[in-house]
Design a protein around this motif. Structure first.
Motif, mmCIF file in Angstrom:
data_model
loop_
_atom_site.group_PDB
_atom_site.id
_atom_site.type_symbol
_atom_site.label_atom_id
_atom_site.label_comp_id
_atom_site.label_asym_id
_atom_site.label_seq_id
_atom_site.Cartn_x
_atom_site.Cartn_y
_atom_site.Cartn_z
ATOM 1 N N LEU A 104 -98.121 75.194 6.009
ATOM 2 C CA LEU A 104 -98.269 76.337 5.116
ATOM 3 C C LEU A 104 -99.116 77.408 5.795
ATOM 4 O O LEU A 104 -100.182 77.118 6.340
ATOM 5 C CB LEU A 104 -98.940 75.908 3.801
ATOM 6 C CG LEU A 104 -98.898 76.894 2.636
ATOM 7 C CD1 LEU A 104 -97.465 77.147 2.188
ATOM 8 C CD2 LEU A 104 -99.733 76.357 1.465
ATOM 9 N N ARG A 105 -98.608 78.627 5.800
ATOM 10 C CA ARG A 105 -99.314 79.760 6.404
ATOM 11 C C ARG A 105 -99.765 80.671 5.271
ATOM 12 O O ARG A 105 -98.928 81.238 4.558
ATOM 13 C CB ARG A 105 -98.386 80.486 7.372
ATOM 14 C CG ARG A 105 -99.048 81.560 8.231
ATOM 15 C CD ARG A 105 -98.028 82.122 9.206
ATOM 16 N NE ARG A 105 -98.582 83.183 10.029
ATOM 17 C CZ ARG A 105 -98.870 83.063 11.319
ATOM 18 N NH1 ARG A 105 -98.643 81.903 11.932
ATOM 19 N NH2 ARG A 105 -99.359 84.076 12.002
ATOM 20 N N ILE A 106 -101.072 80.814 5.085
ATOM 21 C CA ILE A 106 -101.624 81.571 3.957
ATOM 22 C C ILE A 106 -102.288 82.846 4.460
ATOM 23 O O ILE A 106 -103.266 82.816 5.215
ATOM 24 C CB ILE A 106 -102.657 80.738 3.169
ATOM 25 C CG1 ILE A 106 -102.023 79.437 2.665
ATOM 26 C CG2 ILE A 106 -103.217 81.540 2.007
ATOM 27 C CD1 ILE A 106 -103.005 78.522 1.942
ATOM 28 N N SER A 107 -101.755 83.983 4.043
ATOM 29 C CA SER A 107 -102.373 85.273 4.348
ATOM 30 C C SER A 107 -103.444 85.546 3.294
ATOM 31 O O SER A 107 -103.128 85.666 2.113
ATOM 32 C CB SER A 107 -101.306 86.378 4.338
ATOM 33 O OG SER A 107 -101.884 87.633 4.597
ATOM 34 N N VAL A 108 -104.694 85.611 3.722
ATOM 35 C CA VAL A 108 -105.794 85.732 2.758
ATOM 36 C C VAL A 108 -106.164 87.181 2.463
ATOM 37 O O VAL A 108 -106.934 87.455 1.542
ATOM 38 C CB VAL A 108 -107.044 84.953 3.227
ATOM 39 C CG1 VAL A 108 -106.733 83.464 3.322
ATOM 40 C CG2 VAL A 108 -107.558 85.483 4.563
#
Length: 292
Positions: free
Chosen positions: A14-18
């Motif tokens: 999972l790639r989460i852009s914060v």
């Protein structure tokens, strides 16, 4: 419970852009595919996403931005990653020097550092800033903190940094803590900066001592002149798509099943528990062929 897409592929990453903001102004930035992002997710929203990711068998999380280190609560975000899930981060490295130790103590495993030139003038032309020395300090701080292996992400830009390939290879050569990733700029239609990596990769492959095929995206790693080199070619690359096990979360709280599509997003902002879990399952089923 594991999460699988329409093709039966497991989703384990999972790639989460914060956030969407950045302190650089790179000439090629695609903002993780976000066009008009709303306010970034709260810490509580991100914690809820991480908890569901753990339930669904996600094994690795990558935090991105914008520039994730601009968030005041980024250390708390790292601390919220459940035990057993590896966490990493993509950063431009300009703020890493003073934060690397705290990030490692919070549980971050490693970093990718975006660096497209080792020449101060070229770096300024690409990023709009004179922060190259800060990035180099960030690399050293990450090394000292144990945020390794450090992947140096170099986007190859036609007519701008093509002459620096040897310099980057020399930077990582003989250093097992550094890996060079040469990234092809996505050409979405007549991009003057796009440089095809095929010829360069063929040259490196011919002279490599060893070639390793990674599971993620079926990407090859070349052991070349004492350096570890990977090529990232997501555009018109069936291998990249066929072996993708990643899903993305945009900074404003939407599940993005595919990097190159914006017509199948699933809104998860504010969702919790069973409802959030079902939305992940819905998004997984939206990973399907694109018929324009």
């Amino acid at each position: 419970m594991d999460l699988h897409d329409t093709f039966g592929r497991p989703i384990s990453n999972l790639r989460i852009s914060v956030n969407s903001g950045c302190n650089l102004r790179c000439v090629y930035c695609h903002r993780e595919g976000e066009t008009k992002p709303e306010n970034p997710l709260s810490l509580e929203d991100i914690k809820a996403i991480l908890d569901i990711a753990n339930v669904l068998g996600i094994r690795s999380i990558k935090f991105t931005g914008g520039e994730p280190l601009l968030r005041n609560d980024i250390v708390d975000i790292i601390k919220a990653v459940p035990a057993g899930i590896e966490s990493s981060m993509t950063t431009n490295g300009t703020l890493l020097g003073s934060m690397a130790s705290d990030l490692r103590a919070a549980g971050l495993s490693r970093v990718n550092i975006s660096l497209d030139s080792l020449n101060p003038d070229t770096y300024r032309a690409i990023t709009g800033t004179g922060l190259l020395s800060d990035v180099l300090e960030g690399i050293e701080a990450a090394r000292n903190a144990g945020l390794t292996p450090i992947k140096i992400n170099m986007v190859l830009l036609k007519g701008i940094n093509e002459g620096e390939i040897d310099d980057f290879i020399h930077l990582v050569s003989g250093d097992r803590q550094l890996i060079l990733q040469i990234i092809e700029l996505m050409d979405l239609g007549g991009c003057p900066l796009h440089a095809d990596l095929a010829e360069l990769e063929e040259k490196i492959a011919i002279h490599s001592r060893k070639v390793i095929t990674r599971r993620m995206h079926h990407r090859k790693k070349y052991c070349y002149e004492g350096a570890e080199i990977e090529f990232v070619r997501p555009w018109h690359n069936s291998d990249f798509c066929n072996h993708c096990t990643r899903m993305r979360v945009t900074s404003d709280g939407k599940l993005k099943p595919c990097l190159l599509r914006d017509d199948n997003l699933v809104d998860i902002r504010g969702k919790r528990g069973e409802e959030l879990l079902k939305l992940f399952q819905t998004a997984a089923k939206k990973r399907e062929p694109y018929n324009k």
